[in-house]
Design a protein around this motif. Structure first.
Motif, short mmCIF file in Angstrom:
data_model
loop_
_atom_site.label_atom_id
_atom_site.label_comp_id
_atom_site.label_asym_id
_atom_site.label_seq_id
_atom_site.Cartn_x
_atom_site.Cartn_y
_atom_site.Cartn_z
N THR A 87 -34.08 -9.96 -4.28
CA THR A 87 -33.29 -11.12 -4.72
C THR A 87 -32.01 -10.67 -5.43
O THR A 87 -31.81 -9.48 -5.71
CB THR A 87 -34.09 -12.01 -5.72
OG1 THR A 87 -34.42 -11.23 -6.87
CG2 THR A 87 -35.36 -12.56 -5.11
N ILE A 109 -28.51 -9.56 -6.94
CA ILE A 109 -27.45 -8.60 -6.60
C ILE A 109 -27.95 -7.64 -5.51
O ILE A 109 -27.22 -7.33 -4.56
CB ILE A 109 -27.04 -7.81 -7.87
CG1 ILE A 109 -26.39 -8.75 -8.89
CG2 ILE A 109 -26.09 -6.67 -7.51
CD1 ILE A 109 -26.23 -8.15 -10.29
N ASP A 131 -39.46 -2.96 -3.51
CA ASP A 131 -39.51 -4.06 -4.47
C ASP A 131 -40.97 -4.44 -4.73
O ASP A 131 -41.85 -4.13 -3.94
CB ASP A 131 -38.75 -5.28 -3.92
CG ASP A 131 -38.26 -6.20 -5.02
OD1 ASP A 131 -37.06 -6.14 -5.37
OD2 ASP A 131 -39.08 -6.99 -5.56
N ASP A 189 -44.82 -1.52 -7.66
CA ASP A 189 -44.57 -2.00 -9.02
C ASP A 189 -44.00 -0.84 -9.83
O ASP A 189 -44.72 0.08 -10.23
CB ASP A 189 -45.88 -2.51 -9.65
CG ASP A 189 -45.68 -2.97 -11.09
OD1 ASP A 189 -44.55 -2.84 -11.61
OD2 ASP A 189 -46.65 -3.45 -11.70
N LEU A 190 -42.70 -0.89 -10.05
CA LEU A 190 -42.01 0.24 -10.67
C LEU A 190 -42.28 0.37 -12.17
O LEU A 190 -41.81 1.32 -12.80
CB LEU A 190 -40.50 0.12 -10.42
CG LEU A 190 -40.10 0.23 -8.95
CD1 LEU A 190 -38.64 -0.19 -8.75
CD2 LEU A 190 -40.29 1.66 -8.45
N CYS A 235 -31.50 -0.72 -8.49
CA CYS A 235 -31.02 -2.06 -8.86
C CYS A 235 -32.10 -2.90 -9.54
O CYS A 235 -31.78 -3.81 -10.31
CB CYS A 235 -30.51 -2.78 -7.61
SG CYS A 235 -29.68 -4.34 -7.93
N VAL A 242 -27.65 0.47 -11.57
CA VAL A 242 -27.16 -0.82 -12.07
C VAL A 242 -27.49 -0.94 -13.56
O VAL A 242 -28.66 -1.06 -13.94
CB VAL A 242 -27.76 -2.00 -11.27
CG1 VAL A 242 -27.19 -3.32 -11.82
CG2 VAL A 242 -27.43 -1.86 -9.79
N SER A 243 -26.46 -0.84 -14.37
CA SER A 243 -26.61 -1.02 -15.82
C SER A 243 -26.22 -2.45 -16.16
O SER A 243 -26.56 -3.39 -15.44
CB SER A 243 -25.77 0.02 -16.56
OG SER A 243 -25.89 -0.16 -17.95
N TYR A 259 -33.37 -4.95 -23.65
CA TYR A 259 -32.52 -5.01 -22.44
C TYR A 259 -31.28 -4.14 -22.60
O TYR A 259 -31.05 -3.22 -21.80
CB TYR A 259 -32.12 -6.47 -22.16
CG TYR A 259 -31.37 -6.61 -20.85
CD1 TYR A 259 -32.06 -6.61 -19.63
CD2 TYR A 259 -30.00 -6.73 -20.83
CE1 TYR A 259 -31.38 -6.72 -18.43
CE2 TYR A 259 -29.30 -6.83 -19.62
CZ TYR A 259 -30.00 -6.83 -18.43
OH TYR A 259 -29.33 -6.92 -17.23
N LYS A 301 -30.39 -0.42 -20.89
CA LYS A 301 -29.18 -0.27 -20.07
C LYS A 301 -28.22 0.76 -20.68
O LYS A 301 -27.50 1.45 -19.97
CB LYS A 301 -28.48 -1.63 -19.91
CG LYS A 301 -29.30 -2.67 -19.16
CD LYS A 301 -29.58 -2.25 -17.72
CE LYS A 301 -30.21 -3.36 -16.90
NZ LYS A 301 -30.48 -2.94 -15.51
N GLY A 356 -21.29 -8.11 -15.57
CA GLY A 356 -21.42 -9.17 -16.57
C GLY A 356 -22.39 -10.21 -16.03
O GLY A 356 -23.08 -9.98 -15.02
N THR A 393 -24.19 -12.67 -13.99
CA THR A 393 -24.09 -12.88 -12.55
C THR A 393 -25.13 -13.91 -12.13
O THR A 393 -26.27 -13.88 -12.61
CB THR A 393 -24.35 -11.55 -11.81
OG1 THR A 393 -23.50 -10.54 -12.37
CG2 THR A 393 -24.06 -11.67 -10.33
N THR A 412 -27.82 -15.15 -10.63
CA THR A 412 -29.01 -14.67 -9.91
C THR A 412 -30.24 -15.29 -10.59
O THR A 412 -30.15 -15.84 -11.69
CB THR A 412 -29.14 -13.13 -10.02
OG1 THR A 412 -29.46 -12.81 -11.38
CG2 THR A 412 -27.89 -12.40 -9.59
N LEU A 417 -32.42 -13.77 -12.21
CA LEU A 417 -32.55 -13.15 -13.55
C LEU A 417 -31.72 -13.91 -14.59
O LEU A 417 -32.21 -14.29 -15.65
CB LEU A 417 -32.11 -11.68 -13.46
CG LEU A 417 -32.17 -10.82 -14.72
CD1 LEU A 417 -32.46 -9.36 -14.36
CD2 LEU A 417 -30.89 -10.91 -15.54
#
Ligand code: NAI
Length: 254
Positions: A11, A13, A32, A41-42, A69, A111-112, A150, A154, A181, A183, A185, A187
């Motif tokens: 999903t 980005i 994913d 599952d990361l 990502c 992706v930070s 968070y 990052k 910034g 975005t 989505t 999230l």
């Protein structure tokens, strides 16, 4: 035709970047927890190992790029989950796939977030991450809040990237990060709907100098460039794609 692997391609980005790359004929191996070529599952060591093994099986001749990502928002609980997915999973998958990327002198893109500079490199949670001590980082973050978890994860992942750029470049891997910034989505929507963090997110969005909020394509366009041959000398960079917010918040630092 290039071959990429990415996490978080289901999903937001990641899905947008995957679609952009496949639309021009590239191949993308998507890892994913929800759907993809490799389901993993990361947040767990087993999931990270399965992700690396799954990609290695599908790309025995190497990768042109790996994009880390997958990420969780500040409202995810427990807070340690944010540390596990946003920091430790990124390190584990990047390290696990480094040799495959080096085979093709390819690139790693992390992706930070533009929230990363809001945390100090000396913060105990950030230093525990950078020390590679997952148990200590998870314990440290449980006593803090979602913003620390968070932005701290990052911040730590960018510091990890910068500290490893030389070794990776010498090994034949060009490593960079993108710092989006807000975005549009799933999230971001989940944070907007949160009782605790929703209002501060709306206030932050209202302050964006260029106005509004990024669409996934704004971020994916830049990511696609950073992965491409055209960006061949871009190495160790953190590219802010945030409508000017980072420049507004810390204009003398770059
Ligand atoms: P999203 O929620 O749409 O996508 C995140 C992806 O990560 C999903 O496909 C999800 O299934 C996957 N994922 C989550 N937990 C996982 C796990 N345990 N194992 C495997 N996969 C997992 O979110 P979005 O916004 O597209 O986020 C992508 C990246 O961009 C994240 O790293 C996020 O932190 C970052 N970012 C997003 C911003 C925004 O405002 N949307 C701003 C700054 C950074």
């Amino acid at each position: 035709m290039a071959l990429y692997a990415m996490t978080g391609g289901a999903t937001g980005i990641g899905a947008e970047l995957r679609q952009q790359l496949t639309a021009r004929g590239d191949q993308v191996i998507s890892v994913d927890i929800k759907e993809g070529d490799v389901i993993a599952d990361l947040s767990t060591a087993e999931g990270r190992a399965a992700a690396v093994a799954g990609v290695t099986e599908l790309a025995p001749d190497g990768l042109d790029g790996f994009i880390a990502c997958a990420g969780l928002p500040p409202i995810a609980r427990p807070l340690s989950l944010i540390a596990q997915v946003n920091y430790f999973a990124v390190v584990a998958t990047v390290e696990g796939l480094k040799d495959l990327v080096a085979k093709r002198r390819g690139s790693v893109l992390i992706v930070s977030s533009n929230s990363a500079p809001m945390m100090s490199a000396d913060d105990p949670f950030v230093t525990a991450c950078l020390a590679g001590d997952e148990a200590a980082a998870c314990a440290a973050v449980e006593e803090r809040d979602g913003h620390v978890a968070y932005a701290g994860s990052k911040r730590a992942i960018v510091a990890w990237m910068r500290r490893n750029v030389v070794a990776y470049a010498k090994a034949g891997v060009r490593m960079n990060a993108v710092a989006p910034g807000i975005t549009q989505t799933p999230l971001a929507e989940s944070v907007f709907e949160d009782e605790e963090l929703g209002q501060s997110m709306r206030d932050f969005q209202a302050s964006v100098p260029w106005g509004g909020m990024a669409k996934p394509a704004h971020i994916a366009n830049v990511m696609r460039f950073m992965l491409s041959e055209e960006a061949d000398f871009v190495c160790g960079s953190v590219f802010f794609v945030d409508g000017g917010s980072d420049a507004m918040m810390r204009n003398d630092q770059f």
